[in-house]
Design an enzyme around this catalytic site. Structure first.
Site, PDB file in Angstrom:
ATOM      1  N   ASP A 205       0.846  -1.199   0.000  1.00 30.81           N
ATOM      2  CA  ASP A 205       0.000   0.000   0.000  1.00 30.81           C
ATOM      3  C   ASP A 205       0.881   1.249   0.000  1.00 30.81           C
ATOM      4  OD1 ASP A 205      -2.179  -1.662   0.197  1.00 30.81           O
ATOM      5  OD2 ASP A 205      -2.288  -1.500   2.386  1.00 30.81           O
TER       6      ASP A 205
HETATM    7  N1  URA Z   1      -1.176  -6.013   3.627  1.00 28.59           N
HETATM    8  C1  URA Z   1      -1.692  -4.775   3.671  1.00 28.59           C
HETATM    9  O1  URA Z   1      -2.760  -4.554   4.229  1.00 28.59           O
HETATM   10  N2  URA Z   1      -1.013  -3.775   3.104  1.00 28.59           N
HETATM   11  C2  URA Z   1       0.186  -3.948   2.499  1.00 28.59           C
HETATM   12  O2  URA Z   1       0.765  -2.987   2.012  1.00 28.59           O
HETATM   13  C3  URA Z   1       0.719  -5.247   2.457  1.00 28.59           C
HETATM   14  C4  URA Z   1       0.014  -6.264   3.022  1.00 28.59           C
END
Ligand code: URA
Length: 239
Positions: free
Chosen positions: A107
């Protein structure tokens, strides 16, 4: 064995040059194949069996490139985006013409280990849940963790919308009101960790990926820096 390719394409690809510059360099006699000047941009060679050089300097042939990036928060983890900065903006010019992409997404607000590569099969193997390559995340949560949540993760929990998850590990490293935890998952659905935690009433305040399989993020890399993986590190991902 690699297949034969046009000399201008090989020089452009391996030396991060625009194709037109590679053609010019070849025509000017700056490129040698097995020690002999070759002025034919359209001549075809197998890069695994001939030695190429530019201005007398050997060009080490690499079929694929594998980079470890320490991703900072604030960048999208995609190959390109018309509006927002992405991790690809961090790639130095010498690697920018290789067709690299991030193997798996983090993310925008997640930090840590990202592999950039131009090897699609490698990325697929690393990401496929069937290959069971566990990714470890460090997370700071917004509430204490009940041991029942760890058990639910281990049994295979589900998102709030009912989507089932594969068995995962949740380990409390530092207990408290905002605990530090380690979470290991072998699948990468959208917001995987945040949604698994959310299903148990836990918010994620901070998230960092620290390893993929047996490969651990090199903490000497500053956020935003990247370097090539060694052969041993590449193997460790699946080891
Ligand atoms: N899980 C998430 O919620 N976000 C990420 O960036 C990676 C794994």
């Amino acid at each position: 064995m690699a297949k034969s390719e046009r000399l201008d394409k090989l020089i452009a690809h391996q030396c991060a040059l625009p194709r037109s510059e590679a053609v010019r360099a070849i025509r000017r006699g700056r490129v040698a194949v097995d020690g002999k000047t070759c002025r034919l941009p359209d001549s075809k060679w197998d890069p695994e069996t001939v030695a190429l050089s530019l201005d007398g300097a050997a060009i080490g042939y690499k079929k694929f490139l594998y980079l470890m990036l320490n991703k900072p928060a604030g960048l999208l983890c995609v190959s390109r985006d018309p509006k927002a900065p992405t991790v690809m903006d961090l790639v130095p010019p010498e690697w920018s013409r290789r067709g690299l992409f991030p193997a798996g997404r983090l993310d925008k607000d997640t930090h840590g280990l990202v592999i950039l590569t131009d090897d699609g099969d490698f990325a697929h193997r690393m990401l496929s849940p069937k290959k069971a390559v566990y990714k470890h995340y460090r997370a700071i949560l917004d509430a204490p963790v009940d041991p029942a949540v760890c058990e639910a993760f281990a049994a295979g929990t589900a998102f709030e919308d009912g989507t089932p998850c594969l068995p995962a590990e949740l380990t409390v490293l530092e207990a408290g009101e905002t605990p530090l935890v380690d979470i290991a998952v072998c699948e990468g659905k959208y917001h995987q960790v945040k949604r698994m935690c959310g299903a148990h009433g836990l918010g994620v305040n901070w998230l960092k990926r620290i390893s993929i399989g047996g490969l651990t993020l090199d903490e000497s890399l500053e956020e935003g820096e990247m370097r090539e993986l060694t052969e041993a590190e590449k193997a460790a991902i699946f080891g």
